[in-house]
Design a protein around this motif. Structure first.
Motif, PDB file in Angstrom:
ATOM      1  N   ASN A 157      19.700  37.509 -17.374  1.00 29.15           N
ATOM      2  CA  ASN A 157      19.877  36.594 -16.245  1.00 29.15           C
ATOM      3  C   ASN A 157      19.282  35.239 -16.570  1.00 29.15           C
ATOM      4  N   LEU A 158      20.103  34.215 -16.438  1.00 26.81           N
ATOM      5  CA  LEU A 158      19.698  32.837 -16.683  1.00 26.81           C
ATOM      6  C   LEU A 158      19.676  32.089 -15.358  1.00 26.81           C
ATOM      7  N   ASN A 159      18.533  31.531 -15.015  1.00 26.17           N
ATOM      8  CA  ASN A 159      18.396  30.741 -13.800  1.00 26.17           C
ATOM      9  C   ASN A 159      19.166  29.427 -13.981  1.00 26.17           C
ATOM     10  N   THR A 160      20.215  29.229 -13.187  1.00 27.05           N
ATOM     11  CA  THR A 160      21.012  27.994 -13.272  1.00 27.05           C
ATOM     12  C   THR A 160      20.673  27.020 -12.148  1.00 27.05           C
ATOM     13  N   GLY A 161      19.561  27.265 -11.477  1.00 23.83           N
ATOM     14  CA  GLY A 161      19.097  26.339 -10.451  1.00 23.83           C
ATOM     15  C   GLY A 161      19.970  26.347  -9.213  1.00 23.83           C
ATOM     16  N   PRO A 195      28.625  34.861 -12.284  1.00 23.20           N
ATOM     17  CA  PRO A 195      27.828  33.960 -11.436  1.00 23.20           C
ATOM     18  C   PRO A 195      27.326  34.694 -10.199  1.00 23.20           C
ATOM     19  N   LEU A 196      26.035  34.574  -9.915  1.00 19.71           N
ATOM     20  CA  LEU A 196      25.414  35.291  -8.814  1.00 19.71           C
ATOM     21  C   LEU A 196      24.455  34.385  -8.054  1.00 19.71           C
ATOM     22  N   VAL A 197      24.176  34.752  -6.817  1.00 19.35           N
ATOM     23  CA  VAL A 197      23.056  34.153  -6.104  1.00 19.35           C
ATOM     24  C   VAL A 197      21.807  34.904  -6.555  1.00 19.35           C
ATOM     25  N   ALA A 198      20.865  34.198  -7.155  1.00 24.39           N
ATOM     26  CA  ALA A 198      19.633  34.841  -7.625  1.00 24.39           C
ATOM     27  C   ALA A 198      18.734  35.202  -6.447  1.00 24.39           C
ATOM     28  N   TRP A 199      18.625  34.300  -5.481  1.00 30.46           N
ATOM     29  CA  TRP A 199      17.938  34.586  -4.227  1.00 30.46           C
ATOM     30  C   TRP A 199      18.217  33.450  -3.239  1.00 30.46           C
ATOM     31  N   ARG A 200      18.077  33.775  -1.982  1.00 33.74           N
ATOM     32  CA  ARG A 200      18.115  32.769  -0.921  1.00 33.74           C
ATOM     33  C   ARG A 200      17.036  33.132   0.078  1.00 33.74           C
ATOM     34  N   VAL A 250      18.358  28.074  -2.030  1.00 31.84           N
ATOM     35  CA  VAL A 250      19.371  28.918  -2.677  1.00 31.84           C
ATOM     36  C   VAL A 250      19.283  28.670  -4.178  1.00 31.84           C
ATOM     37  N   MET A 251      19.003  29.730  -4.915  1.00 30.17           N
ATOM     38  CA  MET A 251      18.938  29.636  -6.374  1.00 30.17           C
ATOM     39  C   MET A 251      20.002  30.555  -6.972  1.00 30.17           C
ATOM     40  N   TYR A 252      20.655  30.069  -8.016  1.00 36.46           N
ATOM     41  CA  TYR A 252      21.736  30.808  -8.663  1.00 36.46           C
ATOM     42  C   TYR A 252      21.314  31.285 -10.050  1.00 36.46           C
ATOM     43  N   CYS A 253      22.048  32.258 -10.544  1.00 34.29           N
ATOM     44  CA  CYS A 253      21.879  32.684 -11.927  1.00 34.29           C
ATOM     45  C   CYS A 253      23.237  33.095 -12.467  1.00 34.29           C
ATOM     46  N   VAL A 254      23.310  33.197 -13.779  1.00 32.78           N
ATOM     47  CA  VAL A 254      24.489  33.753 -14.417  1.00 32.78           C
ATOM     48  C   VAL A 254      24.019  34.981 -15.182  1.00 32.78           C
ATOM     49  N   GLU A 255      24.821  36.044 -15.154  1.00 33.05           N
ATOM     50  CA  GLU A 255      24.382  37.320 -15.709  1.00 33.05           C
ATOM     51  C   GLU A 255      25.351  37.844 -16.756  1.00 33.05           C
ATOM     52  N   GLY A 256      24.790  38.308 -17.847  1.00 27.06           N
ATOM     53  CA  GLY A 256      25.540  39.049 -18.847  1.00 27.06           C
ATOM     54  C   GLY A 256      25.028  40.471 -18.877  1.00 27.06           C
ATOM     55  N   GLN A 257      25.925  41.424 -19.078  1.00 21.84           N
ATOM     56  CA  GLN A 257      25.535  42.821 -18.943  1.00 21.84           C
ATOM     57  C   GLN A 257      26.061  43.654 -20.105  1.00 21.84           C
ATOM     58  N   ARG A 291      14.932  26.303 -13.380  1.00 20.49           N
ATOM     59  CA  ARG A 291      16.249  26.193 -14.012  1.00 20.49           C
ATOM     60  C   ARG A 291      16.090  26.292 -15.537  1.00 20.49           C
ATOM     61  N   GLY A 292      16.861  27.177 -16.168  1.00 20.07           N
ATOM     62  CA  GLY A 292      16.781  27.373 -17.609  1.00 20.07           C
ATOM     63  C   GLY A 292      15.928  28.553 -18.025  1.00 20.07           C
ATOM     64  N   ASP A 293      15.164  29.129 -17.095  1.00 15.93           N
ATOM     65  CA  ASP A 293      14.391  30.334 -17.413  1.00 15.93           C
ATOM     66  C   ASP A 293      15.346  31.504 -17.624  1.00 15.93           C
ATOM     67  N   VAL A 294      15.049  32.350 -18.583  1.00 18.39           N
ATOM     68  CA  VAL A 294      15.928  33.486 -18.875  1.00 18.39           C
ATOM     69  C   VAL A 294      15.094  34.739 -19.080  1.00 18.39           C
ATOM     70  N   LYS A 295      15.575  35.847 -18.525  1.00 18.21           N
ATOM     71  CA  LYS A 295      14.917  37.134 -18.730  1.00 18.21           C
ATOM     72  C   LYS A 295      15.968  38.164 -19.121  1.00 18.21           C
ATOM     73  N   VAL A 296      15.522  39.175 -19.865  1.00 18.13           N
ATOM     74  CA  VAL A 296      16.391  40.271 -20.277  1.00 18.13           C
ATOM     75  C   VAL A 296      15.748  41.580 -19.851  1.00 18.13           C
ATOM     76  N   THR A 297      16.407  42.314 -18.979  1.00 17.11           N
ATOM     77  CA  THR A 297      15.941  43.633 -18.569  1.00 17.11           C
ATOM     78  C   THR A 297      16.624  44.680 -19.440  1.00 17.11           C
ATOM     79  N   LEU A 298      15.807  45.446 -20.147  1.00 15.55           N
ATOM     80  CA  LEU A 298      16.313  46.495 -21.038  1.00 15.55           C
ATOM     81  C   LEU A 298      16.012  47.833 -20.381  1.00 15.55           C
TER      82      LEU A 298
END
Length: 532
Positions: free
Chosen positions: A298-302, A314-319, A330-337, A284-291
């Motif tokens: 994408n920010l991991n919101t736990g 708001p997205l499901v990062a993985w389940r 179930v882990m969530y993330c929030v995404e800016g694009q 939770r709190g990890d952030v990555k930027v894909t260029l």
């Protein structure tokens, strides 16, 4: 060499512009590689499509070439993981297999008029009002998300509705309950598991993985189901939708007829979620930027699904089943694009600003400043926090002394500025404390962009030696699901940081001043195009 070490893992990555396949050893060393360009079709201005038969041929060719490059037999592949671009979709007849249209790519703009109509619709405004009222009463963040909901071209919702309205065969098939919908992951799983056999009406599971489903705009990440209210509200049919499964689902095998041997499908996961795995954004709190072609932060919101008021998604990062805890996670993330990143570099080449992407950083560094020249990157409009589909791309501030280097520097600055805008949104919406941004994607190899991003955010920017982290994350998840790997720690141990870009505090005040000036320039290019 032991049998354990002879296990090979394949990872198929379907991007917006490139299909690539890598073959990995058990120690996650690349031993085979192949790629091919996606053949995009532009039938009209703003329309972007892919021919499914040509696409299928390219996918098979790339996998076969990667296996040959690794000098192994298909039977030596322990499994193949799949990661795909999101929200590109197709529909077909469940009885005949006939396609109703080509793939409609995620950045296709054919439904832009429908987007405006729906966003101005009294039904949506009423829905937003009710959701806001319910949030005030319940403080349920699901209602907060609904109160600011807007439709976007990148969502499947409006493009699918447009296609139904404009394709009579599809409309009839939906009425007859003989139509099926699928994003690329659904379609690939359908094709892989049936092989090249003539369509014989054999029942094959119609499925999609949860990370692809949650990016369509049709799936409710708070309730973890298809948002049936949206289907009835906008005349869509729930009957055509696939069953949503975990990323650790038993996806079966690739039919023997395709490569001569059955190959286990180890996982299916959307590209940005795969990139989070490759970046080791497990906490939770990890952030990555894909260029890449576009920028995705994408920010991991736990375990909490975040409701955004600025247009972050708001997205499901993985389940998937966690072997360490022996439970489904179930882990969530929030995404800016930002839709335009690699596409800006491509435009710079086509426009004659430079001949090779690798030289753009040196050109930017060849001048001390962009001299109040600002580039606005809005070929596909501007996303969060501006959310302006009618914004225009442009350059402002050109003088008689302006050179190509100044314009190149301004172009690269605009890429970092857009990331900084997204980062600022996360600071205002969350209580996370950040120290590192992990970057990947082709444009992450640009030193100028990475250093400016560090200076703008005040964070260290960490770049690994492998820029294609979605492929790496896919290979690891497939191997984890198949029991080749035992824990996430094995991926963390293989991660090799190539360079860390540190903030330069002495430049902070000047850079922030330029960033503010750029945002003023952006305002002049907003709401530029009319609705015609």
């Amino acid at each position: 060499m032991s049998e354990e070490k002879n296990k090979f893992i394949g990872a198929l990555d379907i991007g917006t512009t490139t299909i690539r396949c890598m073959i990995f050893t058990r120690s996650l060393q690349i031993c085979g590689y192949a790629s091919e360009q996606v053949q995009l079709i532009y039938p009209k201005v703003g329309y972007i499509e892919i021919d499914p038969e040509q696409f299928w041929s390219s996918v098979i060719n790339v996998i076969r070439a990667a296996i040959n490059n690794a000098k192994i037999a298909p039977s030596e592949l322990e499994c193949l993981g799949i990661t795909t671009q999101r929200s590109t979709f197709i529909t077909w007849n469940r009885d005949t297999g006939k396609y109703f249209h080509n793939f409609i790519v995620w950045n296709d703009l054919r439904a832009k008029d429908l987007v405006k109509k729906w966003n101005d619709n009294i039904l949506l405004k009423s829905f937003q009002g009710v959701a806001k009222f319910l949030y005030l009463i319940t403080r349920n963040k699901r209602f907060l998300a609904g109160s600011v909901m807007k439709f976007m071209n990148s969502q499947v919702t409006v493009r699918l509705a447009w296609m139904i309205r404009n394709n009579d065969d599809l409309k009839k098939a939906i009425q007859n309950k003989s139509a099926l919908f699928g994003t690329i992951d659904t379609w690939l799983l359908h094709k892989f598991r049936q092989g090249h056999r003539d369509y014989d009406k054999t029942t094959i599971d119609h499925i999609t993985d949860i990370t692809n489903a949650t990016a369509t705009g049709l799936y409710d990440p708070f309730q973890l189901n298809w948002a049936d209210w949206s289907f009835s509200l906008y005349g869509l049919s729930l009957d055509i939708m696939p069953t949503v499964v975990d990323n650790s689902h038993d996806f079966g095998v690739i039919n023997q007829s395709i490569f001569g041997s059955e190959i286990k499908i180890g996982c299916s996961i959307a590209d940005q979620s795969a990139s989070m795995w490759g970046s080791c954004c497990f906490q939770r709190g990890d952030v990555k930027v894909t260029l890449g072609t576009g920028t995705f932060m994408n920010l991991n919101t736990g375990k909490e699904c975040h409701a955004s008021v600025y247009g972050l998604y708001p997205l499901v990062a993985w389940r998937n089943f966690n072997r360490e805890t022996k439970s489904t996670e179930v882990m969530y993330c929030v995404e800016g694009q930002s839709s335009d990143t690699g596409s800006l570099i491509r435009w710079g080449i086509d426009f004659g600003l430079f001949t090779d992407p690798s030289c753009s950083s040196d050109m930017a560094y060849s001048v001390d400043d962009s001299e109040e020249i600002f580039f606005i990157p809005a070929f596909s409009g501007l996303g969060a926090p501006l959310n302006d589909a009618k914004a225009a791309t442009g350059v402002i501030g050109i003088r008689p002394t302006t050179t190509k280097a100044h314009i190149v520097r301004a172009l690269l600055e605009s890429i970092a500025y857009r990331v900084a805008q997204l980062y600022k949104c996360t600071l205002e919406e969350t209580d996370f404390k950040f120290s590192i941004i992990r970057v990947d994607g082709g444009v992450s190899r640009n030193d100028f962009v990475c250093q400016l991003l560090a200076n703008l955010t005040g964070l260290k920017v960490e770049r690994t030696d492998n820029s294609e982290l979605s492929v790496l994350g896919t290979a690891f998840l497939a191997g984890l699901n198949c029991g080749i790997f035992k824990s996430r720690e094995e991926l963390v141990q293989t991660r090799n940081v190539e360079r860390i870009f540190h903030p330069q505090p002495e430049l902070f005040k000047r850079i922030q001043s330029k960033f503010e000036r750029w945002q003023i320039a952006v305002e002049r290019f907003c709401d530029w195009y009319d609705d015609s």
